[in-house]
Design a protein around this motif. Structure first.
Motif, short mmCIF file in Angstrom:
data_model
loop_
_atom_site.label_atom_id
_atom_site.label_comp_id
_atom_site.label_asym_id
_atom_site.label_seq_id
_atom_site.Cartn_x
_atom_site.Cartn_y
_atom_site.Cartn_z
N ALA A 114 0.65 -1.06 0.24
CA ALA A 114 -0.10 -0.05 0.15
C ALA A 114 1.10 1.36 0.00
O ALA A 114 1.04 2.11 -1.09
CB ALA A 114 -0.86 -0.10 1.07
N TYR A 115 1.14 1.34 0.77
CA TYR A 115 2.54 2.58 1.14
C TYR A 115 4.23 2.79 0.18
O TYR A 115 4.34 3.44 -0.66
CB TYR A 115 3.31 3.24 2.59
N ALA A 116 4.25 1.27 -0.69
CA ALA A 116 5.05 1.77 -1.48
C ALA A 116 4.23 2.41 -2.94
O ALA A 116 4.76 2.83 -4.33
CB ALA A 116 5.96 0.47 -2.06
N TYR A 117 3.27 1.88 -3.16
CA TYR A 117 2.40 1.90 -4.72
C TYR A 117 1.94 3.79 -4.07
O TYR A 117 2.22 4.23 -5.61
CB TYR A 117 1.53 1.29 -4.27
N TYR A 137 4.07 7.79 3.89
CA TYR A 137 2.95 6.52 3.50
C TYR A 137 2.80 5.26 4.15
O TYR A 137 1.50 5.17 3.54
CB TYR A 137 2.96 6.32 2.07
N CYS A 138 3.57 5.44 4.78
CA CYS A 138 3.43 4.13 5.93
C CYS A 138 1.70 3.73 6.43
O CYS A 138 1.28 4.64 6.64
CB CYS A 138 4.56 3.78 6.61
N LYS A 180 8.81 5.20 10.18
CA LYS A 180 7.67 4.31 9.96
C LYS A 180 6.98 4.03 10.91
O LYS A 180 5.94 3.42 11.04
CB LYS A 180 8.72 3.40 8.75
N LEU A 181 7.78 2.92 12.32
CA LEU A 181 6.75 2.07 13.19
C LEU A 181 6.05 3.89 13.89
O LEU A 181 4.82 3.45 13.81
CB LEU A 181 8.00 2.16 14.00
N GLU A 182 6.68 5.17 13.82
CA GLU A 182 5.39 6.07 14.40
C GLU A 182 4.17 6.68 13.63
O GLU A 182 3.15 6.51 13.98
CB GLU A 182 6.45 7.58 14.50
N ARG A 183 4.69 6.40 12.33
CA ARG A 183 4.10 7.04 11.65
C ARG A 183 2.42 5.73 11.43
O ARG A 183 1.30 6.18 11.05
CB ARG A 183 4.99 7.53 10.00
N SER A 184 3.16 4.16 11.75
CA SER A 184 2.07 3.13 11.34
C SER A 184 0.89 3.57 12.63
O SER A 184 0.00 2.86 12.57
CB SER A 184 2.90 1.96 11.23
N GLY A 185 1.77 4.17 13.41
CA GLY A 185 0.60 3.65 14.96
C GLY A 185 1.72 2.63 16.40
O GLY A 185 0.72 2.58 17.04
#
Length: 218
Positions: free
Chosen positions: A19-22, A90-91, A124-129
């Motif tokens: 999803a986030y690579a797209y 975008y993560c 990424k870890l933080e952005r993802s929640g």
């Protein structure tokens, strides 16, 4: 041996990298072209996803393929560096990642062992929640070391940081070579997660098709 810890890969394991690579590829193409045809634009982005090989490819290859196939010239001297600097924005996690971690955290110590740039993987870890499940002393990123998965030393370092022996820990990841082979060689119990359906294999390990299935075993 009593199981004490479960450690995870991040991309394509807890984070929905497809999803986030797209979204990242699409944003890059839109920012660097004036393509108006939605079908043509989608074809380019889908080709990027094929060339990307689930992230297991040098990003300069993507840049070269865009140039040779579509005549699209990206302005980034080092596309790897640029990609690492923006992908985290975008993560997103898989839908069942948070609930699964919540449940497992009641019974086990949780940790992260991931390849990638130190800053980008933490963002990424933080952005993802999902960062709330992993304090800094439970995060092991290859960018901080002179080796990366499948080198057993990265897995052993992850266990050391959690204060457990490898045989007391499970490792969950999506790439057989990097994750299953590497963690098994380090003395951990590997779990292979493959979101794209069943894939035939002849190695005796737990195989799951989504992260929530972990709670059926642990």
């Amino acid at each position: 041996m009593t199981l004490k810890a479960i450690l995870f890969d991040f991309d394509d394991t807890l984070g929905n990298r497809d999803a986030y690579a797209y979204d990242c590829y699409r944003a890059i193409i839109e920012a660097n072209t004036d393509i108006q045809d939605p079908l043509y634009l989608e074809a380019i982005v889908q080709n990027c996803m094929v060339w990307d090989q689930h992230g297991d490819v040098n990003k300069q290859y993507i840049k070269e393929m865009l140039q040779s196939t579509y005549g699209i010239s990206l302005p980034y001297e080092d596309f790897n560096t640029y990609w690492d600097s923006v992908l985290w924005q975008y993560c997103v996690p898989y839908q069942d990642s948070e609930q699964t971690l919540e449940e497992l955290s009641r019974r086990y110590t949780l940790g992260i062992i991931t390849n990638g740039p130190s800053d980008g993987q933490r963002k990424k870890l933080e952005r993802s929640g999902l960062g709330r499940f992993f304090t800094e002393d439970r995060i092991t990123v290859s960018g901080d070391y002179p080796f990366k998965k499948p080198d057993p030393r990265l897995f052993q370092e992850g266990c050391r940081k959690l204060g457990v022996r490898p045989e007391e820990a499970v490792y969950v990841g999506d790439l057989f070579y990097r994750d299953v082979l590497g963690s098994a060689n380090a003395g951990m119990t590997p779990v292979w997660i493959w979101y794209n359906g069943d894939r035939k294999h002849h190695f005796d390990c737990i195989t799951i098709s989504k992260i929530s299935e972990l709670t059926n075993y642990f």
